[in-house]
Write a protein that holds these residues in place. Structure first.
Motif, PDB file in Angstrom:
ATOM      1  N   TYR A  16       0.833  -1.207   0.000  1.00  0.00           N
ATOM      2  CA  TYR A  16       0.000   0.000   0.000  1.00  0.00           C
ATOM      3  C   TYR A  16       0.869   1.259   0.000  1.00  0.00           C
ATOM      4  O   TYR A  16       0.832   2.050   0.945  1.00  0.00           O
ATOM      5  CB  TYR A  16      -0.915   0.017   1.228  1.00  0.00           C
ATOM      6  N   GLU A  19      -1.227   4.724  -0.033  1.00  0.00           N
ATOM      7  CA  GLU A  19      -1.919   4.922   1.231  1.00  0.00           C
ATOM      8  C   GLU A  19      -0.935   5.295   2.334  1.00  0.00           C
ATOM      9  O   GLU A  19      -1.214   6.154   3.168  1.00  0.00           O
ATOM     10  CB  GLU A  19      -2.692   3.655   1.615  1.00  0.00           C
ATOM     11  N   THR A  20       0.242   4.650   2.317  1.00  0.00           N
ATOM     12  CA  THR A  20       1.276   4.956   3.301  1.00  0.00           C
ATOM     13  C   THR A  20       1.735   6.400   3.150  1.00  0.00           C
ATOM     14  O   THR A  20       1.874   7.122   4.139  1.00  0.00           O
ATOM     15  CB  THR A  20       2.467   3.995   3.142  1.00  0.00           C
ATOM     16  N   VAL A  79      -4.830  10.942  -1.846  1.00  0.00           N
ATOM     17  CA  VAL A  79      -6.064  10.216  -1.526  1.00  0.00           C
ATOM     18  C   VAL A  79      -6.772   9.769  -2.804  1.00  0.00           C
ATOM     19  O   VAL A  79      -7.195   8.616  -2.915  1.00  0.00           O
ATOM     20  CB  VAL A  79      -6.990  11.069  -0.628  1.00  0.00           C
ATOM     21  N   SER A  82      -4.963   6.950  -4.315  1.00  0.00           N
ATOM     22  CA  SER A  82      -5.226   5.721  -3.569  1.00  0.00           C
ATOM     23  C   SER A  82      -6.542   5.082  -3.996  1.00  0.00           C
ATOM     24  O   SER A  82      -6.613   3.868  -4.218  1.00  0.00           O
ATOM     25  CB  SER A  82      -5.247   6.026  -2.070  1.00  0.00           C
ATOM     26  N   ARG A  86      -7.173   1.483  -6.245  1.00  0.00           N
ATOM     27  CA  ARG A  86      -8.055   0.403  -5.797  1.00  0.00           C
ATOM     28  C   ARG A  86      -9.171   0.118  -6.786  1.00  0.00           C
ATOM     29  O   ARG A  86     -10.045  -0.689  -6.521  1.00  0.00           O
ATOM     30  CB  ARG A  86      -8.648   0.749  -4.432  1.00  0.00           C
TER      31      ARG A  86
END
Length: 191
Positions: A16, A19-20, A79, A82, A86
Motif C-alpha cells: 500500500y 496509502e502509506t 487520496v 489511492s 483500488r
C-alpha cells in the motif's frame, strides 16, 4: 521479534505505497495545524457576528489562503490516487476524496476554535477543501493526459506503480524535495 515487525511494516508499505504516503503526509499536516496543543475554553468574550456550522466567518489574508490551499493539494492528490489504485472510477473517487478532505479540514478548524493561539475559520476550511480539490483533479488530469494524449496508458502507469511499490522511500524523498522547493520559492508562512 523486531525483524518480524520490520518485515510486516515493509510488506505493508510495499503493498500500500500510496496509502502509506497519504498517512505520512496527513500526520505532519495535522501536527502542524494543531501545534502548540494549548486547548481550552475559547478566551474570546466577543463571539463572531456570523458563523457557518460553528466556524467564524472572517476574512483570511491572501498568504494564509494560498498556504492553506497548498497544504491540502498533496493530500487530495494522494487520496484520489489511492482510490484510483483500488479501482474506483474517477467521479466516485473524486467525491470520496472531497468528503474525506472536507471532514478532516472541518475537524482541524473546529479544534482550532479551542486553541488559545490558533484561529479556525470558514475561509480556512474553504481554502483547505479547494486545495484538496485541486490536488485530486490534478491526478485526473495527469491520468487523462497520460492515457489519451500520449498513449502511455497502462504500460507507463503500471511501471510507475511498480517503481512506487519497490521503492516507496524514493517516492517519499521526491515528494519531500518538491515540498522543500515550493517552500523555498514561496514568500509566505505555512500556518
Amino acid at each position: 521479534m523486531g525483524d518480524q515487525f520490520e518485515d510486516k511494516v515493509l510488506r505493508f508499505v510495499r503493498k500500500y505505497p500510496v496509502e502509506t504516503l497519504a498517512v505520512l503526509y496527513l500526520l505532519p499536516l495535522l501536527w502542524g495545524t494543531l501545534v502548540p496543543f494549548d486547548f481550552g475554553q475559547p478566551s474570546d468574550t466577543n463571539p463572531p457576528a456570523a458563523t457557518w456550522f460553528g466556524l467564524p466567518v472572517v476574512a483570511t489574508p491572501l498568504p494564509d489562503a494560498v498556504s492553506n490551499v497548498a497544504l491540502y493539494m498533496p493530500f487530495g492528490f494522494l487520496v484520489l490516487a489511492s482510490f484510483r489504485r483500488r479501482g474506483w472510477r474517477i467521479p466516485s473517487s473524486l467525491v470520496a476524496t472531497m468528503v474525506l478532505g472536507a471532514a478532516i479540514s472541518y475537524a482541524v478548524e473546529y479544534c482550532q476554535l479551542f486553541s488559545q493561539s490558533r484561529i479556525g475559520s470558514k475561509a480556512d476550511f474553504t481554502c483547505n477543501v479547494i486545495g484538496t480539490f485541486i490536488g485530486a483533479v490534478s491526478v485526473s488530469i495527469a491520468t487523462f493526459l497520460g492515457e489519451a494524449l500520449w498513449g502511455l496508458g497502462r504500460r507507463t502507469t503500471g511501471r510507475y506503480w511498480a517503481d512506487l511499490r519497490n521503492q516507496p522511500s524514493g517516492t517519499l524523498a521526491q515528494l519531500c524535495a518538491a515540498a522543500l522547493f515550493l517552500a523555498s520559492t514561496a514568500p509566505f508562512d505555512v500556518t
